[in-house]
Scaffold this active site. Structure first.
Site, PDB file in Angstrom:
ATOM      1  N   GLU A  29     -83.334  -9.496  24.345  1.00 11.45           N
ATOM      2  CA  GLU A  29     -82.595  -8.621  23.418  1.00 11.45           C
ATOM      3  C   GLU A  29     -83.307  -8.530  22.073  1.00 11.45           C
ATOM      4  O   GLU A  29     -83.755  -9.546  21.531  1.00 11.45           O
ATOM      5  CB  GLU A  29     -81.190  -9.192  23.233  1.00 11.45           C
ATOM      6  CG  GLU A  29     -80.122  -8.146  23.127  1.00 11.45           C
ATOM      7  CD  GLU A  29     -79.949  -7.342  24.404  1.00 11.45           C
ATOM      8  OE1 GLU A  29     -80.543  -6.262  24.506  1.00 11.45           O
ATOM      9  OE2 GLU A  29     -79.206  -7.799  25.287  1.00 11.45           O
ATOM     10  N   HIS A  30     -83.397  -7.314  21.575  1.00 16.35           N
ATOM     11  CA  HIS A  30     -84.098  -7.031  20.313  1.00 16.35           C
ATOM     12  C   HIS A  30     -85.564  -7.452  20.382  1.00 16.35           C
ATOM     13  O   HIS A  30     -86.161  -7.829  19.377  1.00 16.35           O
ATOM     14  CB  HIS A  30     -83.369  -7.671  19.117  1.00 16.35           C
ATOM     15  CG  HIS A  30     -82.078  -6.963  18.808  1.00 16.35           C
ATOM     16  ND1 HIS A  30     -82.010  -5.847  18.003  1.00 16.35           N
ATOM     17  CD2 HIS A  30     -80.815  -7.193  19.247  1.00 16.35           C
ATOM     18  CE1 HIS A  30     -80.755  -5.429  17.945  1.00 16.35           C
ATOM     19  NE2 HIS A  30     -80.013  -6.227  18.701  1.00 16.35           N
ATOM     20  N   ALA A 121     -69.874   1.539  24.447  1.00 14.60           N
ATOM     21  CA  ALA A 121     -69.689   0.195  25.002  1.00 14.60           C
ATOM     22  C   ALA A 121     -71.011  -0.567  25.061  1.00 14.60           C
ATOM     23  O   ALA A 121     -71.082  -1.653  25.640  1.00 14.60           O
ATOM     24  CB  ALA A 121     -69.079   0.294  26.393  1.00 14.60           C
ATOM     25  N   GLY A 122     -72.069   0.011  24.484  1.00 10.17           N
ATOM     26  CA  GLY A 122     -73.372  -0.650  24.520  1.00 10.17           C
ATOM     27  C   GLY A 122     -73.978  -0.645  25.919  1.00 10.17           C
ATOM     28  O   GLY A 122     -74.785  -1.498  26.267  1.00 10.17           O
ATOM     29  N   SER A 124     -75.527   2.110  27.241  1.00 16.90           N
ATOM     30  CA  SER A 124     -76.563   3.154  27.265  1.00 16.90           C
ATOM     31  C   SER A 124     -76.104   4.482  27.838  1.00 16.90           C
ATOM     32  O   SER A 124     -76.820   5.123  28.612  1.00 16.90           O
ATOM     33  CB  SER A 124     -77.811   2.667  28.006  1.00 16.90           C
ATOM     34  OG  SER A 124     -78.391   1.617  27.296  1.00 16.90           O
ATOM     35  N   ASP A 170     -83.701   1.117  27.071  1.00 16.43           N
ATOM     36  CA  ASP A 170     -82.576   1.776  27.738  1.00 16.43           C
ATOM     37  C   ASP A 170     -83.027   2.953  28.601  1.00 16.43           C
ATOM     38  O   ASP A 170     -82.574   3.126  29.734  1.00 16.43           O
ATOM     39  CB  ASP A 170     -81.555   2.266  26.698  1.00 16.43           C
ATOM     40  CG  ASP A 170     -81.088   1.149  25.784  1.00 16.43           C
ATOM     41  OD1 ASP A 170     -81.289  -0.032  26.139  1.00 16.43           O
ATOM     42  OD2 ASP A 170     -80.535   1.450  24.713  1.00 16.43           O
TER      43      ASP A 170
HETATM   44  C1  GLA Z   1     -80.239  -1.001  21.829  1.00 16.62           C
HETATM   45  C2  GLA Z   1     -81.540  -0.211  21.790  1.00 16.62           C
HETATM   46  C3  GLA Z   1     -82.613  -0.865  22.657  1.00 16.62           C
HETATM   47  C4  GLA Z   1     -82.760  -2.355  22.314  1.00 16.62           C
HETATM   48  C5  GLA Z   1     -81.399  -3.037  22.279  1.00 16.62           C
HETATM   49  C6  GLA Z   1     -81.485  -4.459  21.800  1.00 16.62           C
HETATM   50  O1  GLA Z   1     -79.695  -0.962  23.122  1.00 16.62           O
HETATM   51  O2  GLA Z   1     -81.329   1.109  22.243  1.00 16.62           O
HETATM   52  O3  GLA Z   1     -83.840  -0.195  22.497  1.00 16.62           O
HETATM   53  O4  GLA Z   1     -83.460  -2.535  21.121  1.00 16.62           O
HETATM   54  O5  GLA Z   1     -80.479  -2.345  21.445  1.00 16.62           O
HETATM   55  O6  GLA Z   1     -82.196  -5.235  22.714  1.00 16.62           O
END
Ligand code: GLA
Length: 382
Positions: A29-30, A121-122, A124, A170
Protein backbone atom coordinates in the site's frame (compact mmCIF):
# COMPACT_ATOMS: atom_id res chain seq x y z
CA UNK A 1 -29.82 -6.26 -19.66
CA UNK A 2 -27.14 -3.66 -20.26
CA UNK A 3 -27.72 -3.98 -24.02
CA UNK A 4 -31.46 -3.42 -23.51
CA UNK A 5 -30.80 -0.32 -21.41
CA UNK A 6 -28.48 0.93 -24.17
CA UNK A 7 -31.30 0.49 -26.68
CA UNK A 8 -33.73 2.35 -24.43
CA UNK A 9 -31.26 5.21 -24.01
CA UNK A 10 -29.95 5.56 -27.57
CA UNK A 11 -32.65 3.97 -29.77
CA UNK A 12 -30.34 1.38 -31.42
CA UNK A 13 -28.36 -1.63 -30.21
CA UNK A 14 -24.71 -1.58 -29.00
CA UNK A 15 -21.85 -3.20 -30.92
CA UNK A 16 -20.73 -5.08 -27.82
CA UNK A 17 -20.73 -5.27 -24.03
CA UNK A 18 -17.59 -5.28 -21.85
CA UNK A 19 -16.88 -5.58 -18.10
CA UNK A 20 -14.04 -4.40 -15.85
CA UNK A 21 -13.78 -5.20 -12.13
CA UNK A 22 -13.05 -3.29 -8.96
CA UNK A 23 -10.17 -4.55 -6.82
CA UNK A 24 -8.88 -5.05 -3.32
CA UNK A 25 -5.18 -4.82 -2.61
CA UNK A 26 -3.85 -7.76 -0.62
CA UNK A 27 -0.58 -6.04 0.33
CA UNK A 28 1.69 -3.27 -1.00
CA UNK A 29 0.00 0.00 0.00
CA UNK A 30 1.23 3.45 -1.01
CA UNK A 31 4.13 1.80 -2.78
CA UNK A 32 2.94 2.23 -6.38
CA UNK A 33 4.05 5.88 -6.66
CA UNK A 34 7.39 4.89 -5.16
CA UNK A 35 8.16 2.45 -8.00
CA UNK A 36 7.52 -0.40 -5.52
CA UNK A 37 5.54 -3.64 -5.44
CA UNK A 38 1.79 -4.19 -5.11
CA UNK A 39 -0.43 -7.25 -5.02
CA UNK A 40 -4.08 -6.57 -5.79
CA UNK A 41 -6.73 -8.99 -6.98
CA UNK A 42 -9.95 -8.36 -8.90
CA UNK A 43 -13.37 -8.50 -7.25
CA UNK A 44 -16.41 -10.17 -8.81
CA UNK A 45 -18.02 -6.70 -8.78
CA UNK A 46 -17.75 -5.05 -12.19
CA UNK A 47 -18.63 -2.01 -14.21
CA UNK A 48 -20.30 -3.09 -17.44
CA UNK A 49 -20.43 -0.93 -20.57
CA UNK A 50 -22.54 -1.36 -23.70
CA UNK A 51 -20.82 0.58 -26.48
CA UNK A 52 -21.29 1.63 -30.10
CA UNK A 53 -18.96 3.73 -32.20
CA UNK A 54 -20.01 7.05 -33.74
CA UNK A 55 -18.46 8.77 -36.75
CA UNK A 56 -19.57 12.33 -35.96
CA UNK A 57 -17.28 13.12 -33.00
CA UNK A 58 -20.03 13.00 -30.40
CA UNK A 59 -19.38 11.21 -27.14
CA UNK A 60 -22.58 10.34 -25.29
CA UNK A 61 -22.31 8.81 -21.83
CA UNK A 62 -25.09 7.43 -19.68
CA UNK A 63 -24.97 5.69 -16.30
CA UNK A 64 -27.63 3.58 -14.63
CA UNK A 65 -26.00 4.22 -11.24
CA UNK A 66 -28.44 5.61 -8.66
CA UNK A 67 -25.53 7.79 -7.39
CA UNK A 68 -25.47 9.97 -10.49
CA UNK A 69 -27.89 12.31 -12.16
CA UNK A 70 -29.76 10.18 -14.67
CA UNK A 71 -29.33 12.14 -17.92
CA UNK A 72 -27.10 11.48 -20.93
CA UNK A 73 -23.87 13.52 -20.80
CA UNK A 74 -23.08 14.84 -24.29
CA UNK A 75 -19.53 15.83 -25.17
CA UNK A 76 -17.48 16.20 -28.34
CA UNK A 77 -14.19 14.33 -28.73
CA UNK A 78 -12.45 17.40 -30.25
CA UNK A 79 -13.39 19.55 -27.28
CA UNK A 80 -12.19 17.33 -24.42
CA UNK A 81 -9.78 19.26 -22.20
CA UNK A 82 -8.03 18.24 -18.97
CA UNK A 83 -9.99 19.61 -16.04
CA UNK A 84 -13.20 18.01 -17.33
CA UNK A 85 -15.98 19.35 -15.18
CA UNK A 86 -18.50 16.64 -16.10
CA UNK A 87 -18.49 14.77 -12.76
CA UNK A 88 -18.54 10.95 -13.10
CA UNK A 89 -18.37 11.31 -16.91
CA UNK A 90 -14.85 12.76 -16.59
CA UNK A 91 -13.47 9.24 -16.09
CA UNK A 92 -14.64 7.75 -19.41
CA UNK A 93 -14.19 11.11 -21.19
CA UNK A 94 -10.64 11.26 -19.80
CA UNK A 95 -9.92 7.86 -21.34
CA UNK A 96 -11.10 9.07 -24.75
CA UNK A 97 -8.93 12.17 -24.29
CA UNK A 98 -5.88 10.05 -23.29
CA UNK A 99 -6.33 7.67 -26.26
CA UNK A 100 -6.60 10.57 -28.71
CA UNK A 101 -3.73 12.43 -27.07
CA UNK A 102 -1.60 9.31 -27.63
CA UNK A 103 -2.43 9.56 -31.36
CA UNK A 104 -5.24 7.01 -31.64
CA UNK A 105 -8.24 7.75 -33.83
CA UNK A 106 -11.50 7.76 -31.88
CA UNK A 107 -14.37 9.40 -33.74
CA UNK A 108 -17.02 9.18 -31.03
CA UNK A 109 -19.09 6.69 -29.06
CA UNK A 110 -22.37 6.05 -27.30
CA UNK A 111 -21.86 4.27 -23.97
CA UNK A 112 -24.25 3.01 -21.32
CA UNK A 113 -22.70 1.97 -17.97
CA UNK A 114 -23.99 -0.20 -15.15
CA UNK A 115 -21.96 -1.07 -12.08
CA UNK A 116 -21.94 -3.33 -9.06
CA UNK A 117 -18.64 -1.91 -7.72
CA UNK A 118 -19.47 0.00 -4.52
CA UNK A 119 -18.55 3.67 -4.97
CA UNK A 120 -16.58 5.61 -2.36
CA UNK A 121 -15.52 2.31 -0.74
CA UNK A 122 -11.87 2.34 -1.83
CA UNK A 123 -12.56 -0.56 -4.20
CA UNK A 124 -11.56 1.27 -7.39
CA UNK A 125 -14.92 2.00 -8.96
CA UNK A 126 -13.26 4.81 -10.94
CA UNK A 127 -10.56 2.50 -12.32
CA UNK A 128 -13.29 0.04 -13.36
CA UNK A 129 -15.10 2.85 -15.19
CA UNK A 130 -11.91 3.92 -16.96
CA UNK A 131 -10.74 0.43 -17.85
CA UNK A 132 -14.07 -0.78 -19.22
CA UNK A 133 -14.13 2.28 -21.49
CA UNK A 134 -10.56 1.63 -22.63
CA UNK A 135 -10.98 -2.08 -23.40
CA UNK A 136 -14.20 -1.45 -25.33
CA UNK A 137 -12.76 1.36 -27.47
CA UNK A 138 -9.49 -0.56 -27.95
CA UNK A 139 -11.43 -3.42 -29.49
CA UNK A 140 -14.03 -1.47 -31.44
CA UNK A 141 -11.45 0.89 -32.94
CA UNK A 142 -8.95 -1.95 -33.55
CA UNK A 143 -6.15 -0.21 -31.62
CA UNK A 144 -4.43 -3.44 -30.60
CA UNK A 145 -3.17 -2.05 -27.27
CA UNK A 146 -2.12 -4.55 -24.60
CA UNK A 147 -3.90 -4.48 -21.21
CA UNK A 148 -0.93 -2.94 -19.35
CA UNK A 149 -0.77 -0.14 -21.91
CA UNK A 150 -4.49 0.52 -21.55
CA UNK A 151 -3.92 0.72 -17.77
CA UNK A 152 -1.23 3.37 -18.33
CA UNK A 153 -3.59 5.42 -20.51
CA UNK A 154 -6.32 5.11 -17.88
CA UNK A 155 -3.89 6.32 -15.21
CA UNK A 156 -3.07 9.29 -17.45
CA UNK A 157 -6.81 10.02 -17.74
CA UNK A 158 -7.07 10.03 -13.96
CA UNK A 159 -3.87 12.01 -13.29
CA UNK A 160 -4.14 14.61 -16.03
CA UNK A 161 -7.79 14.79 -17.12
CA UNK A 162 -9.50 14.21 -13.76
CA UNK A 163 -6.58 15.63 -11.77
CA UNK A 164 -6.13 12.90 -9.10
CA UNK A 165 -2.43 12.05 -8.52
CA UNK A 166 -2.90 8.26 -8.15
CA UNK A 167 -0.46 5.47 -9.00
CA UNK A 168 -0.80 2.63 -11.52
CA UNK A 169 -2.12 -0.14 -9.23
CA UNK A 170 -5.88 0.16 -9.60
CA UNK A 171 -6.03 0.41 -13.38
CA UNK A 172 -3.55 -2.45 -13.83
CA UNK A 173 -5.53 -4.62 -11.41
CA UNK A 174 -8.75 -4.00 -13.30
CA UNK A 175 -7.11 -4.61 -16.69
CA UNK A 176 -4.74 -7.51 -15.90
CA UNK A 177 -6.01 -9.63 -12.99
CA UNK A 178 -7.07 -13.23 -13.57
CA UNK A 179 -9.48 -15.49 -11.72
CA UNK A 180 -8.04 -17.34 -8.71
CA UNK A 181 -4.90 -15.19 -8.59
CA UNK A 182 -3.46 -12.11 -6.99
CA UNK A 183 -1.39 -9.95 -9.33
CA UNK A 184 2.19 -9.27 -8.28
CA UNK A 185 3.19 -6.07 -10.03
CA UNK A 186 6.49 -4.22 -10.10
CA UNK A 187 5.27 -0.66 -10.63
CA UNK A 188 8.67 0.46 -11.95
CA UNK A 189 8.75 -1.59 -15.14
CA UNK A 190 5.21 -3.02 -14.93
CA UNK A 191 6.50 -6.61 -14.99
CA UNK A 192 3.88 -8.86 -13.45
CA UNK A 193 3.19 -12.37 -12.21
CA UNK A 194 -0.08 -14.12 -11.46
CA UNK A 195 0.20 -15.68 -7.99
CA UNK A 196 -2.31 -18.49 -7.29
CA UNK A 197 -4.56 -17.33 -4.45
CA UNK A 198 -7.37 -19.81 -3.89
CA UNK A 199 -8.38 -19.25 -0.29
CA UNK A 200 -11.43 -21.54 -0.32
CA UNK A 201 -9.20 -24.50 -1.26
CA UNK A 202 -7.22 -23.89 1.93
CA UNK A 203 -10.26 -23.48 4.17
CA UNK A 204 -9.82 -19.70 4.35
CA UNK A 205 -11.88 -16.64 3.54
CA UNK A 206 -10.99 -13.04 2.93
CA UNK A 207 -13.67 -10.65 4.14
CA UNK A 208 -13.97 -7.13 2.83
CA UNK A 209 -15.38 -4.67 5.34
CA UNK A 210 -16.56 -1.44 3.75
CA UNK A 211 -16.62 1.07 6.61
CA UNK A 212 -18.92 3.34 4.55
CA UNK A 213 -16.96 6.38 5.62
CA UNK A 214 -14.80 8.61 3.44
CA UNK A 215 -12.98 11.29 5.35
CA UNK A 216 -13.18 14.62 3.57
CA UNK A 217 -9.46 15.40 3.50
CA UNK A 218 -8.46 12.10 1.85
CA UNK A 219 -7.44 13.50 -1.55
CA UNK A 220 -5.27 16.28 -0.17
CA UNK A 221 -3.61 13.91 2.29
CA UNK A 222 -2.86 11.42 -0.51
CA UNK A 223 -1.09 14.16 -2.46
CA UNK A 224 0.85 15.18 0.65
CA UNK A 225 2.07 11.63 1.27
CA UNK A 226 3.13 11.33 -2.33
CA UNK A 227 4.99 14.65 -2.24
CA UNK A 228 6.66 13.62 1.06
CA UNK A 229 7.90 10.38 -0.49
CA UNK A 230 9.30 12.25 -3.50
CA UNK A 231 11.01 14.75 -1.22
CA UNK A 232 12.52 11.94 0.85
CA UNK A 233 13.83 10.21 -2.28
CA UNK A 234 15.48 13.48 -3.33
CA UNK A 235 17.11 13.93 0.10
CA UNK A 236 18.37 10.34 -0.04
CA UNK A 237 19.66 10.76 -3.59
CA UNK A 238 17.61 7.94 -5.16
CA UNK A 239 15.12 7.97 -8.05
CA UNK A 240 12.37 6.51 -5.87
CA UNK A 241 12.05 5.02 -2.38
CA UNK A 242 11.95 1.59 -4.01
CA UNK A 243 15.71 1.97 -4.43
CA UNK A 244 16.34 1.80 -0.66
CA UNK A 245 17.03 -1.86 0.12
CA UNK A 246 15.80 -3.18 3.45
CA UNK A 247 19.37 -3.53 4.74
CA UNK A 248 19.95 0.12 3.80
CA UNK A 249 16.97 1.29 5.84
CA UNK A 250 18.84 2.13 9.04
CA UNK A 251 21.36 4.26 7.17
CA UNK A 252 18.54 6.02 5.31
CA UNK A 253 16.67 6.72 8.55
CA UNK A 254 19.85 8.13 10.09
CA UNK A 255 20.23 10.43 7.11
CA UNK A 256 16.66 11.61 7.69
CA UNK A 257 17.09 12.22 11.42
CA UNK A 258 16.47 15.94 10.91
CA UNK A 259 13.28 15.28 8.88
CA UNK A 260 10.71 13.93 11.37
CA UNK A 261 7.90 14.19 8.79
CA UNK A 262 9.73 12.20 6.13
CA UNK A 263 11.39 9.49 8.20
CA UNK A 264 8.27 7.41 8.98
CA UNK A 265 7.11 7.63 5.35
CA UNK A 266 10.37 6.02 4.24
CA UNK A 267 10.16 3.36 6.94
CA UNK A 268 6.67 2.41 5.75
CA UNK A 269 7.50 2.20 2.05
CA UNK A 270 10.70 0.20 2.50
CA UNK A 271 9.17 -2.28 4.95
CA UNK A 272 5.97 -2.55 2.88
CA UNK A 273 7.90 -3.60 -0.24
CA UNK A 274 9.50 -6.31 1.89
CA UNK A 275 6.06 -7.40 3.13
CA UNK A 276 4.93 -7.87 -0.47
CA UNK A 277 7.92 -10.13 -1.11
CA UNK A 278 7.16 -12.05 2.08
CA UNK A 279 3.51 -12.62 1.11
CA UNK A 280 4.57 -13.89 -2.33
CA UNK A 281 7.04 -16.31 -0.71
CA UNK A 282 4.41 -17.61 1.71
CA UNK A 283 1.72 -18.04 -0.94
CA UNK A 284 4.12 -19.80 -3.27
CA UNK A 285 5.05 -22.11 -0.40
CA UNK A 286 1.34 -22.94 0.01
CA UNK A 287 1.15 -21.28 3.43
CA UNK A 288 -1.68 -18.76 3.03
CA UNK A 289 -2.45 -18.79 6.77
CA UNK A 290 0.96 -17.36 7.53
CA UNK A 291 0.26 -14.16 5.58
CA UNK A 292 -2.18 -13.07 8.34
CA UNK A 293 0.41 -11.47 10.68
CA UNK A 294 2.10 -9.79 7.70
CA UNK A 295 -1.19 -8.11 6.81
CA UNK A 296 -1.69 -6.90 10.38
CA UNK A 297 1.89 -5.61 10.55
CA UNK A 298 1.23 -3.73 7.31
CA UNK A 299 -1.80 -2.09 8.89
CA UNK A 300 0.22 -0.92 11.89
CA UNK A 301 2.75 0.62 9.53
CA UNK A 302 0.02 2.45 7.58
CA UNK A 303 -1.58 3.64 10.81
CA UNK A 304 1.51 4.70 12.76
CA UNK A 305 4.13 5.55 10.13
CA UNK A 306 2.26 6.50 6.98
CA UNK A 307 -0.74 7.86 8.93
CA UNK A 308 -3.45 7.09 6.38
CA UNK A 309 -5.78 5.02 8.54
CA UNK A 310 -8.77 6.27 10.56
CA UNK A 311 -10.63 5.07 13.68
CA UNK A 312 -13.14 3.02 11.67
CA UNK A 313 -10.42 1.11 9.77
CA UNK A 314 -8.45 0.58 12.97
CA UNK A 315 -11.57 -0.82 14.60
CA UNK A 316 -12.06 -3.39 11.82
CA UNK A 317 -8.51 -4.58 12.41
CA UNK A 318 -8.65 -4.66 16.22
CA UNK A 319 -12.15 -6.19 16.42
CA UNK A 320 -11.38 -8.67 13.61
CA UNK A 321 -8.09 -9.92 15.02
CA UNK A 322 -9.56 -9.80 18.55
CA UNK A 323 -12.29 -12.20 17.39
CA UNK A 324 -9.75 -14.65 15.98
CA UNK A 325 -9.00 -13.43 12.44
CA UNK A 326 -5.58 -14.51 11.13
CA UNK A 327 -4.80 -10.95 10.06
CA UNK A 328 -6.38 -7.72 8.85
CA UNK A 329 -5.45 -4.42 7.25
CA UNK A 330 -6.90 -1.38 5.54
CA UNK A 331 -6.79 -1.65 1.75
CA UNK A 332 -6.46 1.13 -0.84
CA UNK A 333 -5.69 4.78 -0.19
CA UNK A 334 -7.10 4.93 3.37
CA UNK A 335 -8.95 7.65 5.35
CA UNK A 336 -12.05 5.46 5.16
CA UNK A 337 -13.06 2.96 2.52
CA UNK A 338 -12.46 -0.73 3.14
CA UNK A 339 -10.37 -3.16 5.16
CA UNK A 340 -9.66 -6.83 4.50
CA UNK A 341 -9.83 -9.54 7.15
CA UNK A 342 -8.33 -13.02 6.63
CA UNK A 343 -10.23 -15.70 8.53
CA UNK A 344 -10.57 -19.45 8.86
CA UNK A 345 -13.69 -20.44 6.95
CA UNK A 346 -15.22 -21.84 10.16
CA UNK A 347 -14.68 -18.55 12.03
CA UNK A 348 -15.87 -16.22 9.25
CA UNK A 349 -19.34 -15.60 10.59
CA UNK A 350 -18.22 -15.01 14.16
CA UNK A 351 -15.52 -12.56 13.09
CA UNK A 352 -17.90 -10.66 10.80
CA UNK A 353 -20.48 -10.42 13.60
CA UNK A 354 -17.84 -9.18 16.05
CA UNK A 355 -16.78 -6.41 13.68
CA UNK A 356 -20.39 -5.34 13.10
CA UNK A 357 -21.04 -5.39 16.88
CA UNK A 358 -17.89 -3.32 17.55
CA UNK A 359 -19.13 -0.71 15.05
CA UNK A 360 -22.51 -0.58 16.77
CA UNK A 361 -20.83 -0.19 20.19
CA UNK A 362 -18.70 2.66 18.86
CA UNK A 363 -21.79 4.38 17.44
CA UNK A 364 -20.54 4.00 13.84
CA UNK A 365 -22.74 3.32 10.84
CA UNK A 366 -23.15 -0.41 10.13
CA UNK A 367 -20.34 -1.58 7.84
CA UNK A 368 -20.97 -3.68 4.74
CA UNK A 369 -19.21 -7.07 4.89
CA UNK A 370 -18.72 -9.45 1.96
CA UNK A 371 -16.40 -12.28 0.92
CA UNK A 372 -13.78 -11.42 -1.69
CA UNK A 373 -13.17 -14.05 -4.35
CA UNK A 374 -10.22 -13.38 -6.71
CA UNK A 375 -11.95 -12.85 -10.03
CA UNK A 376 -11.28 -12.10 -13.69
CA UNK A 377 -9.95 -8.83 -15.04
CA UNK A 378 -11.48 -6.80 -17.88
CA UNK A 379 -13.15 -8.79 -20.64
CA UNK A 380 -15.77 -8.76 -23.40
CA UNK A 381 -19.15 -10.17 -22.36
CA UNK A 382 -21.00 -10.15 -25.68
C1 GLA B 1 -5.25 4.53 -4.25
C2 GLA B 1 -4.50 4.85 -5.54
C3 GLA B 1 -3.47 3.77 -5.87
C4 GLA B 1 -2.57 3.50 -4.66
C5 GLA B 1 -3.40 3.29 -3.40
C6 GLA B 1 -2.55 3.16 -2.17
O1 GLA B 1 -6.02 3.37 -4.42
O2 GLA B 1 -5.41 4.96 -6.62
O3 GLA B 1 -2.71 4.16 -6.98
O4 GLA B 1 -1.62 4.50 -4.49
O5 GLA B 1 -4.32 4.34 -3.19
O6 GLA B 1 -1.78 2.00 -2.23
Amino acid sequence: MTADAFRTTYGTGPEGVWAAPGRVNLIGEHTDYNDGFVMPFALPHTTVAAVARRADGRLRLHSASPDVDGGVVELHVDELEPGGGAGWADYPAGVVWALRDAGHVITGADIHFESTVPTGAGLSSSAALEVVTAVALNELYGLGLEPWRLARLCQRAENVYVGAPTGIMDQTASACCTEGHALWLDTRDLSQRQIPFDMAAQGLRLLVVDTRVTHAHSEGEYGKRRAGCEQAAAVLGVDALRDIPVDGLDAALEQLAGEPELLPLVRHVVTEDRRVERVVELLEAGDARAIGPVLTEGHASLRDDFRVSCPELDLVVSAGTGAGALGARMTGGGFGGSAIVLVEEAAAEKVAESVVAAFADAGYREPRVFTAVPSAGARRLS
